[in-house]
Every structure is written in C-alpha cells, then in structure tokens.
Write a protein that holds these residues in place. Structure first.
Motif, PDB file in Angstrom:
ATOM      1  N   LYS A  64       0.848  -1.190   0.000  1.00 18.22           N
ATOM      2  CA  LYS A  64       0.000   0.000   0.000  1.00 18.22           C
ATOM      3  C   LYS A  64       0.889   1.248   0.000  1.00 18.22           C
ATOM      4  N   SER A  65       0.242   2.393  -0.210  1.00 15.93           N
ATOM      5  CA  SER A  65       0.934   3.673  -0.156  1.00 15.93           C
ATOM      6  C   SER A  65       0.269   4.561   0.879  1.00 15.93           C
ATOM      7  N   LEU A  66       1.093   5.265   1.639  1.00 16.00           N
ATOM      8  CA  LEU A  66       0.594   6.296   2.550  1.00 16.00           C
ATOM      9  C   LEU A  66       0.708   7.614   1.806  1.00 16.00           C
ATOM     10  N   LEU A  67      -0.448   8.214   1.532  1.00 14.71           N
ATOM     11  CA  LEU A  67      -0.481   9.449   0.763  1.00 14.71           C
ATOM     12  C   LEU A  67      -0.673  10.649   1.675  1.00 14.71           C
ATOM     13  N   LEU A  68       0.120  11.675   1.449  1.00 12.46           N
ATOM     14  CA  LEU A  68      -0.091  12.968   2.087  1.00 12.46           C
ATOM     15  C   LEU A  68      -0.949  13.777   1.130  1.00 12.46           C
ATOM     16  N   LEU A  69      -2.030  14.365   1.637  1.00 13.46           N
ATOM     17  CA  LEU A  69      -2.950  15.129   0.815  1.00 13.46           C
ATOM     18  C   LEU A  69      -2.777  16.617   1.070  1.00 13.46           C
ATOM     19  N   ASN A  70      -2.963  17.403   0.040  1.00 13.13           N
ATOM     20  CA  ASN A  70      -2.790  18.844   0.144  1.00 13.13           C
ATOM     21  C   ASN A  70      -3.876  19.469   1.022  1.00 13.13           C
ATOM     22  N   ASP A  71      -3.500  20.508   1.735  1.00 15.96           N
ATOM     23  CA  ASP A  71      -4.468  21.304   2.483  1.00 15.96           C
ATOM     24  C   ASP A  71      -4.050  22.771   2.390  1.00 15.96           C
ATOM     25  N   ASP A  72      -4.960  23.644   2.740  1.00 15.13           N
ATOM     26  CA  ASP A  72      -4.673  25.078   2.700  1.00 15.13           C
ATOM     27  C   ASP A  72      -4.452  25.638   4.096  1.00 15.13           C
ATOM     28  N   VAL A  73      -4.100  24.770   5.029  1.00 18.56           N
ATOM     29  CA  VAL A  73      -3.984  25.169   6.431  1.00 18.56           C
ATOM     30  C   VAL A  73      -2.528  25.196   6.902  1.00 18.56           C
TER      31      VAL A  73
ATOM     32  N   LEU B 144       0.319  11.134  11.402  1.00 20.20           N
ATOM     33  CA  LEU B 144       0.107  12.287  10.518  1.00 20.20           C
ATOM     34  C   LEU B 144      -1.224  12.966  10.845  1.00 20.20           C
ATOM     35  N   LEU B 145      -2.265  12.178  11.058  1.00 24.01           N
ATOM     36  CA  LEU B 145      -3.560  12.746  11.428  1.00 24.01           C
ATOM     37  C   LEU B 145      -3.476  13.484  12.760  1.00 24.01           C
ATOM     38  N   ASN B 146      -2.754  12.920  13.710  1.00 18.06           N
ATOM     39  CA  ASN B 146      -2.591  13.561  15.015  1.00 18.06           C
ATOM     40  C   ASN B 146      -1.810  14.877  14.919  1.00 18.06           C
ATOM     41  N   HIS B 147      -1.031  15.019  13.862  1.00 17.53           N
ATOM     42  CA  HIS B 147      -0.308  16.273  13.604  1.00 17.53           C
ATOM     43  C   HIS B 147      -1.118  17.203  12.690  1.00 17.53           C
ATOM     44  N   HIS B 148      -2.390  16.875  12.506  1.00 22.92           N
ATOM     45  CA  HIS B 148      -3.330  17.700  11.734  1.00 22.92           C
ATOM     46  C   HIS B 148      -2.996  17.785  10.251  1.00 22.92           C
ATOM     47  N   LEU B 149      -2.373  16.726   9.706  1.00 26.51           N
ATOM     48  CA  LEU B 149      -2.153  16.643   8.282  1.00 26.51           C
ATOM     49  C   LEU B 149      -3.189  15.695   7.691  1.00 26.51           C
TER      50      LEU B 149
ATOM     51  N   ALA C 100       6.605  17.769   0.147  1.00 25.81           N
ATOM     52  CA  ALA C 100       5.753  18.936   0.400  1.00 25.81           C
ATOM     53  C   ALA C 100       5.437  19.664  -0.907  1.00 25.81           C
ATOM     54  N   MET C 101       6.425  19.807  -1.773  1.00 32.48           N
ATOM     55  CA  MET C 101       6.220  20.489  -3.056  1.00 32.48           C
ATOM     56  C   MET C 101       5.299  19.675  -3.975  1.00 32.48           C
ATOM     57  N   ILE C 102       5.550  18.372  -4.060  1.00 29.59           N
ATOM     58  CA  ILE C 102       4.706  17.514  -4.900  1.00 29.59           C
ATOM     59  C   ILE C 102       3.264  17.569  -4.400  1.00 29.59           C
ATOM     60  N   THR C 103       3.078  17.487  -3.085  1.00 30.65           N
ATOM     61  CA  THR C 103       1.735  17.534  -2.507  1.00 30.65           C
ATOM     62  C   THR C 103       1.059  18.857  -2.836  1.00 30.65           C
ATOM     63  N   HIS C 104       1.807  19.938  -2.744  1.00 34.44           N
ATOM     64  CA  HIS C 104       1.245  21.264  -3.025  1.00 34.44           C
ATOM     65  C   HIS C 104       0.790  21.390  -4.479  1.00 34.44           C
ATOM     66  N   TYR C 105       1.624  20.938  -5.396  1.00 32.46           N
ATOM     67  CA  TYR C 105       1.326  21.123  -6.819  1.00 32.46           C
ATOM     68  C   TYR C 105       0.465  20.023  -7.442  1.00 32.46           C
ATOM     69  N   LYS C 106       0.580  18.793  -6.930  1.00 34.05           N
ATOM     70  CA  LYS C 106      -0.166  17.664  -7.509  1.00 34.05           C
ATOM     71  C   LYS C 106      -1.382  17.257  -6.663  1.00 34.05           C
ATOM     72  N   GLY C 107      -1.462  17.763  -5.435  1.00 27.78           N
ATOM     73  CA  GLY C 107      -2.588  17.444  -4.564  1.00 27.78           C
ATOM     74  C   GLY C 107      -2.358  16.270  -3.636  1.00 27.78           C
ATOM     75  N   LYS C 108      -1.337  15.462  -3.933  1.00 31.32           N
ATOM     76  CA  LYS C 108      -1.018  14.315  -3.080  1.00 31.32           C
ATOM     77  C   LYS C 108       0.378  13.808  -3.417  1.00 31.32           C
ATOM     78  N   CYS C 109       0.945  13.059  -2.474  1.00 28.91           N
ATOM     79  CA  CYS C 109       2.275  12.479  -2.676  1.00 28.91           C
ATOM     80  C   CYS C 109       2.413  11.253  -1.784  1.00 28.91           C
ATOM     81  N   THR C 110       2.999  10.197  -2.322  1.00 30.92           N
ATOM     82  CA  THR C 110       3.290   9.014  -1.515  1.00 30.92           C
ATOM     83  C   THR C 110       4.477   9.327  -0.612  1.00 30.92           C
ATOM     84  N   VAL C 111       4.270   9.219   0.702  1.00 34.69           N
ATOM     85  CA  VAL C 111       5.343   9.518   1.655  1.00 34.69           C
ATOM     86  C   VAL C 111       5.944   8.257   2.270  1.00 34.69           C
ATOM     87  N   LYS C 112       5.244   7.127   2.114  1.00 34.02           N
ATOM     88  CA  LYS C 112       5.750   5.859   2.649  1.00 34.02           C
ATOM     89  C   LYS C 112       4.999   4.725   1.959  1.00 34.02           C
TER      90      LYS C 112
END
Length: 89
Positions: free
Chosen positions: A19-28, A79-84, A53-65
């Motif tokens: 599986k992939s752990l995806l970081l999703l973009n936010d405006d916060v 990641l959720l506990n860190h409000h991401l 961080a850059m890929i997530t910002h421009y593409k909306g998501k990035c595999t981080v693990k």
C-alpha cells in the motif's frame, strides 16, 4: 466453511498487499510545518520532506511511505494527530 476460509485468506492478502501512505494537500499547514512533521514522523531527510511537500502542493497528493497496511497505520495515525491530511491506498 470453504467460503469462510476464502474470506479470511482474502482479508489477510489485502492486509499484506503493498500500500501507499499518501499525504494530501491542504490550505492550512505551512510548508515548514509539513516538512518538520514528515521528518519527525516518516524519518524523511530534509530533501525528501521538501520534495514531498512540493509535490503535494502542486499535484494534490504524494506518496510519503510504502508498505503493508499494518506497517503504514501508525504513520497514518501520527500524521492525522499532527493535523495533516493523509490516506492509505
């Protein structure tokens, strides 16, 4: 009984599948905060965290693990506990 065994086998296979752990973009969150969290939670180097961080910002998501669901779940929760925003896919 055969159906139950097949269900249990399918469930185990799904959990063990890569599986992939995806970081999703936010405006916060700021870039600096996201980078800091990726380094702390995922063990990324500064360069890896900046790139994600850059890929997530421009593409909306990035595999981080990558890994099995069971391996990724603690990172996901952290990641959720860190409000991401994140998801396992």
């Amino acid at each position: 009984v055969t159906e139950l065994l097949q269900y249990q086998y399918d469930k185990i296979e799904l959990l063990e599948e890569e599986k992939s752990l995806l970081l999703l973009n936010d405006d916060v969150n700021t870039f600096d905060y996201v980078i800091e969290v990726l380094m702390k939670v995922c063990g990324h180097t500064l360069e890896q965290a900046e790139t994600c961080a850059m890929i997530t910002h421009y593409k909306g998501k990035c595999t981080v693990k990558s890994g099995t669901y069971e391996e990724l779940e603690p990172y996901y929760v952290s990641l959720l506990n860190h409000h991401l925003y994140a998801k396992i896919q």
